[in-house]
Design a protein around this motif. Structure first.
Motif, PDB file in Angstrom:
ATOM      1  N   PHE A   1       0.839  -1.203   0.000  1.00 51.21           N
ATOM      2  CA  PHE A   1       0.000   0.000   0.000  1.00 51.21           C
ATOM      3  C   PHE A   1       0.874   1.253   0.000  1.00 51.21           C
ATOM      4  O   PHE A   1       0.563   2.248  -0.649  1.00 51.21           O
ATOM      5  CB  PHE A   1      -0.909  -0.035   1.231  1.00 51.21           C
ATOM      6  N   TRP A   2       2.012   1.195   0.718  1.00 48.07           N
ATOM      7  CA  TRP A   2       2.945   2.318   0.780  1.00 48.07           C
ATOM      8  C   TRP A   2       3.548   2.583  -0.599  1.00 48.07           C
ATOM      9  O   TRP A   2       3.665   3.751  -1.011  1.00 48.07           O
ATOM     10  CB  TRP A   2       4.039   2.006   1.798  1.00 48.07           C
ATOM     11  N   ASP A   3       3.923   1.520  -1.310  1.00 44.88           N
ATOM     12  CA  ASP A   3       4.461   1.691  -2.671  1.00 44.88           C
ATOM     13  C   ASP A   3       3.450   2.390  -3.570  1.00 44.88           C
ATOM     14  O   ASP A   3       3.804   3.271  -4.369  1.00 44.88           O
ATOM     15  CB  ASP A   3       4.832   0.327  -3.265  1.00 44.88           C
ATOM     16  N   TYR A   4       2.181   1.995  -3.419  1.00 41.23           N
ATOM     17  CA  TYR A   4       1.118   2.629  -4.222  1.00 41.23           C
ATOM     18  C   TYR A   4       0.960   4.103  -3.844  1.00 41.23           C
ATOM     19  O   TYR A   4       0.902   4.977  -4.715  1.00 41.23           O
ATOM     20  CB  TYR A   4      -0.202   1.878  -4.008  1.00 41.23           C
ATOM     21  N   SER A   5       0.905   4.395  -2.537  1.00 35.40           N
ATOM     22  CA  SER A   5       0.645   5.768  -2.089  1.00 35.40           C
ATOM     23  C   SER A   5       1.781   6.715  -2.447  1.00 35.40           C
ATOM     24  O   SER A   5       1.539   7.894  -2.717  1.00 35.40           O
ATOM     25  CB  SER A   5       0.393   5.796  -0.583  1.00 35.40           C
ATOM     26  N   THR A   6       3.025   6.220  -2.473  1.00 33.65           N
ATOM     27  CA  THR A   6       4.155   7.093  -2.816  1.00 33.65           C
ATOM     28  C   THR A   6       4.127   7.512  -4.291  1.00 33.65           C
ATOM     29  O   THR A   6       4.757   8.493  -4.670  1.00 33.65           O
ATOM     30  CB  THR A   6       5.496   6.404  -2.509  1.00 33.65           C
ATOM     31  N   GLN A   7       3.389   6.769  -5.109  1.00 37.25           N
ATOM     32  CA  GLN A   7       3.279   7.113  -6.528  1.00 37.25           C
ATOM     33  C   GLN A   7       2.171   8.132  -6.792  1.00 37.25           C
ATOM     34  O   GLN A   7       2.052   8.657  -7.896  1.00 37.25           O
ATOM     35  CB  GLN A   7       3.003   5.843  -7.346  1.00 37.25           C
ATOM     36  N   GLN A   8       1.345   8.392  -5.761  1.00 40.16           N
ATOM     37  CA  GLN A   8       0.247   9.346  -5.928  1.00 40.16           C
ATOM     38  C   GLN A   8       0.743  10.771  -5.678  1.00 40.16           C
ATOM     39  O   GLN A   8       1.606  10.998  -4.843  1.00 40.16           O
ATOM     40  CB  GLN A   8      -0.895   9.014  -4.961  1.00 40.16           C
ATOM     41  N   HIS A   9       0.167  11.722  -6.404  1.00 36.71           N
ATOM     42  CA  HIS A   9       0.625  13.114  -6.329  1.00 36.71           C
ATOM     43  C   HIS A   9      -0.130  13.879  -5.242  1.00 36.71           C
ATOM     44  O   HIS A   9      -0.664  14.959  -5.483  1.00 36.71           O
ATOM     45  CB  HIS A   9       0.461  13.800  -7.686  1.00 36.71           C
ATOM     46  N   SER A  10      -0.112  13.328  -4.051  1.00 43.04           N
ATOM     47  CA  SER A  10      -0.762  13.980  -2.908  1.00 43.04           C
ATOM     48  C   SER A  10       0.309  14.334  -1.891  1.00 43.04           C
ATOM     49  O   SER A  10       1.323  13.639  -1.771  1.00 43.04           O
ATOM     50  CB  SER A  10      -1.794  13.056  -2.269  1.00 43.04           C
TER      51      SER A  10
END
Length: 467
Positions: free
Chosen positions: A421-430
């Motif tokens: 989930f962390w890998d996914y969230s780090t790719q988001q522009h938030s």
């Protein structure tokens, strides 16, 4: 009785001239926070301190209540009797209002004003972090009587000590011996080659009355070695002059990993934290003594020199410091660095953290969480302080969503899902604040209907299905 759902820990750090006590407790509570997040045990770690470097707690996201240090109260001409009375009541009221589940005290078992015995008698669990003190202080009846108020004593073991240096009570079930406790340094700059001209200089927290004289001396010395680069780690408490020279970099903030790994050698005072941070990161060092009422720095550094782990100076005069720099040849640096690599260095923070929360967390889950943290050491080292808080939020969110999905709630599953989930969230522009808000909304029973929040939640359930 404390009815909060969080495990509440109140840490009391007495500081005056240095920053060792608050630094050590922050190191321990950083690991407590990780252990509790992985085991899904909400925790609230609070600080009460006399340190003028209380911004260190802020940097590491720990709420702190501040009492003026005795040093500053003298400078501000607060009458000593009034200062002590007000400080006692501040401590008593803080403990009385918070009613912590666990009270953690560093180095001074009775407190700075003899205020703690009245509090600790009614506290559910008392833990004393026992850093070495001078023998004449350790065996005072008041010191020994105060230690009896503690349910657990975390005794920090120095590498030159053996069982013959312990008292009989040190083998009681109350005592846990741990290696020196180190506040982890974060990776911020990576370099493939070491700058062999770089000398790191430390003088404790910077609150000594003679700090300005010491740094003036070091500036003069730097003029005699124009080909060498110096980093002057002056400490957060230093208020003196910082003259600019092309071969000097002044650092007042917390040191980062590259400050240790990129230097050829260091010059440092012999305070407990400074010594063991430098040795832990395998930095060849010239140590000198700062006179302290409770801490026998000379004994520490001379023992370590006999073990071949450092060089020492009796006094930090301009002549002795000049000689020390000249004597720290490349051969001598290599010899000490080799000895440091041969020695097994461990960080006592995680053992201390386990001792403190034992009895409040399932023992098997606590052991599994410890193994998980140690296996992820590189991951934690590469996280910024801000990102670590976000990752801990993600761990709590993972545990809640796994529970909602009626899936097996194991430590391994929680950590594995959170990392994906962390890998996914780090790719988001938030931003970090936006991600923290999203995680908070996901954890709510009735969260907002929001496309971005739904996206994050949906992606997590996809991760869960694939595991």
């Amino acid at each position: 009785m404390n009815r909060r759902k969080h495990l509440t820990i109140l840490n009391y750090a007495v500081n005056g001239l240095g920053m060792g006590h608050i630094t050590r407790l922050i190191a321990i509570n950083t690991l407590i926070r990780r252990l509790c997040a992985i085991t899904n045990k909400p925790v609230l770690s609070l600080f009460l301190t006399t340190s003028e470097a209380d911004t260190l707690a802020h940097k590491h996201s720990f709420p702190a209540y501040k009492i003026p240090s005795m040093t500053l109260s003298d400078e501000g001409q607060i009458p000593q009797k009034l200062y002590r009375t007000l400080s006692r009541h501040w401590v008593w009221n803080t403990f009385a209002l918070w009613q912590p589940d666990i009270s953690v005290i560093d180095t001074f078992p009775a407190g700075n004003f003899g205020e703690l015995p009245a509090i600790l008698q009614d506290s559910p669990k008392n833990v004393f972090v026992h850093r070495a003190v001078r023998e004449e202080q350790k065996f005072k009846p008041s010191f020994q009587d105060a230690i009896k108020l503690y349910d657990s004593v975390i005794r920090i073991h120095e590498p030159f000590e053996d069982s013959r240096s312990y008292t009989d009570s040190d083998f009681d079930d109350v005592y846990t011996n741990v290696p020196p406790i180190i506040l982890e340094k974060r990776i911020s700059i990576e370099k493939t080659e070491q700058n062999t001209n770089h000398i790191l200089v430390l003088a404790g927290g910077g609150g000594d009355s003679n700090s300005n004289d010491f740094w003036s001396t070091m500036v003069t010395i730097s003029e005699n070695f124009p080909q060498r680069q110096f980093i002057f780690a002056i400490g957060a408490l230093y208020r003196g002059a910082t003259p600019q020279r092309s071969n000097i970099t002044w650092v007042s903030s917390e040191l980062e990993l590259h400050h240790y790994t990129d230097c050829n050698f260091a010059i440092s005072a012999g305070g407990f934290n400074s010594v063991y941070e430098l040795l832990f990161y395998k930095v060849p060092t010239i140590f000198y003594e700062q006179t302290r009422k409770y801490d026998d720095q000379y004994q520490r550094i001379t023992h370590l020199e006999k073990m071949g782990l450092c060089m020492t100076l009796k006094f930090a005069t301009i002549d002795s410091l000049m000689d020390g720099i000249l004597n720290m040849s490349e051969y001598q640096c290599t010899k000490i660095r080799h000895a440091l690599k041969e020695h097994t260095w461990q960080n006592g923070s995680i053992a201390a953290a386990e001792t403190i929360i034992r009895g409040y967390v399932n023992p098997q889950r606590l052991e599994e969480a410890t193994d998980s943290i140690q296996a992820m050491s590189d991951f934690w080292e590469n996280l910024s302080l801000q990102d670590e808080q976000l990752f801990l939020d993600a761990l709590y969110t993972s545990a809640l969503l796994i529970k909602k999905a009626n899936r097996e709630h194991s430590i391994e599953r929680t950590v594995e899902c959170t990392l994906k989930f962390w890998d996914y969230s780090t790719q988001q522009h938030s931003s970090s604040d936006e991600k923290r808000f999203i995680l908070k909304e996901i954890r709510k029973k009735n969260s907002e209907n929001n496309y971005i929040i739904d996206q994050f939640r949906s992606h997590f359930f996809q991760i869960l299905q694939s595991n």
